[in-house]
Design an enzyme around this catalytic site. Structure first.
Site, PDB file in Angstrom:
ATOM      1  N   SER A  64       6.569   6.395   0.633  1.00 38.36           N
ATOM      2  CA  SER A  64       5.881   6.386  -0.669  1.00 38.36           C
ATOM      3  C   SER A  64       6.806   6.671  -1.848  1.00 38.36           C
ATOM      4  CB  SER A  64       4.745   7.407  -0.676  1.00 38.36           C
ATOM      5  OG  SER A  64       3.681   6.930   0.089  1.00 38.36           O
ATOM      6  N   LYS A  67       7.118   3.941  -4.302  1.00 39.49           N
ATOM      7  CA  LYS A  67       6.030   3.528  -5.202  1.00 39.49           C
ATOM      8  C   LYS A  67       6.383   3.586  -6.695  1.00 39.49           C
ATOM      9  CE  LYS A  67       2.457   4.695  -1.786  1.00 39.49           C
ATOM     10  NZ  LYS A  67       1.522   5.758  -1.335  1.00 39.49           N
ATOM     11  N   TYR A 189       4.131  -4.508   1.194  1.00 42.28           N
ATOM     12  CA  TYR A 189       4.114  -3.079   0.881  1.00 42.28           C
ATOM     13  C   TYR A 189       4.712  -2.254   2.032  1.00 42.28           C
ATOM     14  CZ  TYR A 189       2.055   1.583   1.058  1.00 42.28           C
ATOM     15  OH  TYR A 189       1.879   2.926   1.237  1.00 42.28           O
ATOM     16  N   TYR A 241      -0.127  13.507  -5.172  1.00 42.68           N
ATOM     17  CA  TYR A 241      -1.501  13.311  -4.677  1.00 42.68           C
ATOM     18  C   TYR A 241      -2.410  14.460  -5.068  1.00 42.68           C
ATOM     19  CZ  TYR A 241       1.216  10.019  -1.971  1.00 42.68           C
ATOM     20  OH  TYR A 241       2.076   9.041  -1.606  1.00 42.68           O
ATOM     21  N   VAL A 259       5.947  10.182   3.372  1.00 36.16           N
ATOM     22  CA  VAL A 259       5.612  10.769   4.676  1.00 36.16           C
ATOM     23  C   VAL A 259       6.793  10.869   5.635  1.00 36.16           C
ATOM     24  CG1 VAL A 259       3.132  10.351   4.879  1.00 36.16           C
ATOM     25  CG2 VAL A 259       4.736   8.549   5.518  1.00 36.16           C
TER      26      VAL A 259
HETATM   27  O1  DON Z   1       1.267   3.416   3.735  1.00 36.52           O
HETATM   28  C1  DON Z   1       1.622   4.423   4.332  1.00 36.52           C
HETATM   29  O2  DON Z   1       0.813   5.152   4.864  1.00 36.52           O
HETATM   30  C2  DON Z   1       3.105   4.752   4.387  1.00 36.52           C
HETATM   31  N1  DON Z   1       3.879   3.559   4.475  1.00 36.52           N
HETATM   32  C3  DON Z   1       3.540   5.529   3.188  1.00 36.52           C
HETATM   33  C4  DON Z   1       2.687   6.741   2.904  1.00 36.52           C
HETATM   34  C5  DON Z   1       3.418   7.863   2.266  1.00 36.52           C
HETATM   35  O3  DON Z   1       4.610   7.971   2.268  1.00 36.52           O
HETATM   36  C6  DON Z   1       2.559   8.923   1.700  1.00 36.52           C
HETATM   37  N2  DON Z   1       3.333  10.002   1.115  1.00 36.52           N
HETATM   38  N3  DON Z   1       3.345  11.158   1.227  1.00 36.52           N
END
Ligand code: DON
Length: 422
Positions: A64, A67, A189, A241, A259
């Site tokens: 993320s 983003k 994405y 978040y 994540v």
């Molecule tokens: O879409 C997802 O769930 C992962 N590719 C990225 C989510 C993420 O990094 C959330 N951050 N804390």
């Protein structure tokens, strides 16, 4: 002398390494294989110096933390109005993977949650899915300072299990806000999230935002200041978040987590920071990352809302010189921004000039922003045309009119000593 900064970072790294709470993300199977003890901190200045502690060369997927950069690319490619018509800027107060839209607009609430990030990805310029991804990968690489490859294993692993994101893609298509094929948008994405970086790369990427869009090492202008302002604003309100309020009050640095275990922070005008350690808290934010940012912010006074200096005391003093050409000299100090230039103008306009020449001594002024430049130029014009005085600017470093702005109605001196000769 050895710089104390690496030693300080090493100490923060040692202390925060003691936190063992949290758990490695496992909803993407490949991420579960990460070594939970890996821990790195990197800090990049806006002039391109990188300090690091721990395993700063260890590579992981950006997740993320991609983003904000994709949002920047979409803003640059499509313009703010187009992007805002598709994705909001309000914090959602929900988890990053919530399948939700703003009920009034049918838009994703912001570009930092997955729904908004999938839509933002679709806005990036490109003929097709490959083109869009390659455009992003190349831009990310220019921001990091070298080519960034994608991790095929992590991509394959997430792509095989990304049912929630696919649900969001189809939902966005169903309400009519997504223009491209939903499966293409989600795949792109997920690819974007699988680009690999290390902590040094991320610190440099964050420093590019902190530096107003100019990559600190190459000097390349990647994003305009307006784009950066938009990106940093959304990072501030939505980057962490549903922990955004907690983060803003304790750390106070525009940030984004991922994540895989990274957190990036960009302190405008100063530094980019990146921390990596895979164990996450319940919000999906790295536990050691949070601790390290808390320490850095506290120790180094990095909270955005810290009111550290009084920008209003710009006028250090005024005096009238003796001799054949008496001159009223206003000694100005510190960076000039609106509050400072206002106090200066108030003092200067409170009474008529005390001599037929008025000088502004800018020797102790490192920087003058645009609004202060405009106000100062107008003050000079009025002093000259309305009050009929000769205006002198003592400006050895050319801080006034630095970017080629003309300074009419004033004569420039390089040193206060020239006043007697002038
Ligand atoms: O879409 C997802 O769930 C992962 N590719 C990225 C989510 C993420 O990094 C959330 N951050 N804390």
């Amino acid at each position: 002398m050895r710089s104390p900064i690496p030693d300080y970072l090493a100490e923060v790294h040692d202390t925060c390494g003691e936190f063992l709470g949290g758990a490695v993300a496992d909803y993407i199977p490949e991420l579960a294989a990460a070594d939970p003890d890996t821990f790195a901190i990197a800090l990049a200045t806006v002039d391109g110096t990188v300090y690091a502690a721990g395993e700063a060369d260890h590579r992981f997927t950006i997740q993320s933390m991609s983003k904000p950069f994709t949002y920047g690319v979409a803003l640059a490619d499509r313009g703010k109005d187009h992007v805002l018509a598709k994705v909001g800027v309000e914090p959602s107060g929900e988890a990053f993977n919530e399948i939700s839209l703003d009920p009034e607009t049918d838009q994703p609430r912001n570009p930092m949650i997955n729904a908004g990030a999938i839509l933002t990805h679709s806005l990036v310029r490109g003929e097709d899915a490959d083109d869009r991804f390659e455009h992003l990968r190349q831009t990310f690489s220019r921001i990091a300072g070298h080519p960034l490859p994608m991790d095929e294993d992590v991509f394959t692993s997430e792509w095989a299990t990304t049912h929630r994101n696919l649900a969001m893609g189809h939902m966005l298509k169903a309400v009519g806000v997504l223009d491209i094929d939903p499966v293409d948008a989600v795949e792109g994405y997920v690819r974007q999230c699988s680009i690999t970086v290390n902590c040094r790369d991320l610190a440099m990427m964050a420093a590019t935002l902190a530096n107003g869009g100019v990559q600190p090492a190459s000097g390349e202008l990647i994003f305009s200041r307006r784009v950066v302002r938009q990106v940093l604003s959304v990072m501030t309100t939505c980057g962490m978040y549903d922990a955004a309020g907690d983060w803003l009050t304790t750390v106070g640095i525009p940030a984004k987590s991922g994540v895989s275990g990274g957190i990036i922070g960009a302190l405008p005008g100063q530094v980019g920071i990146a921390v990596f350690s895979p164990r996450l808290d319940q919000h999906g934010n790295s536990v050691r990352g949070l601790r390290a940012f808390e320490r850095l912010s506290r120790d180094m006074g990095m909270h955005l809302m810290d009111v550290t200096r009084d920008a209003r005391t710009s006028l250090r003093g005024s005096y009238v010189t003796d001799g054949d050409h008496p001159t009223e000299v206003h000694k100005v100090q510190g960076d000039l921004r609106f509050a400072g230039v206002e106090s200066l103008v108030r003092a200067v306009s409170a009474q008529p000039p005390r001599a037929s020449r008025v000088a502004f001594d800018l020797t102790r002024v490192p920087e003058i922003d645009d609004v202060s430049t405009r106000v100062l130029l107008e003050v000079i014009r009025r002093l000259h045309l309305d009050d009929g005085v000769e205006v002198l600017i003592i400006d050895p470093d050319h801080v006034l009119g630095e970017h080629g702005v003309e300074v009419p109605y004033a004569r420039r001196l390089h040193h206060v000593g020239e006043l007697t000769a002038a």
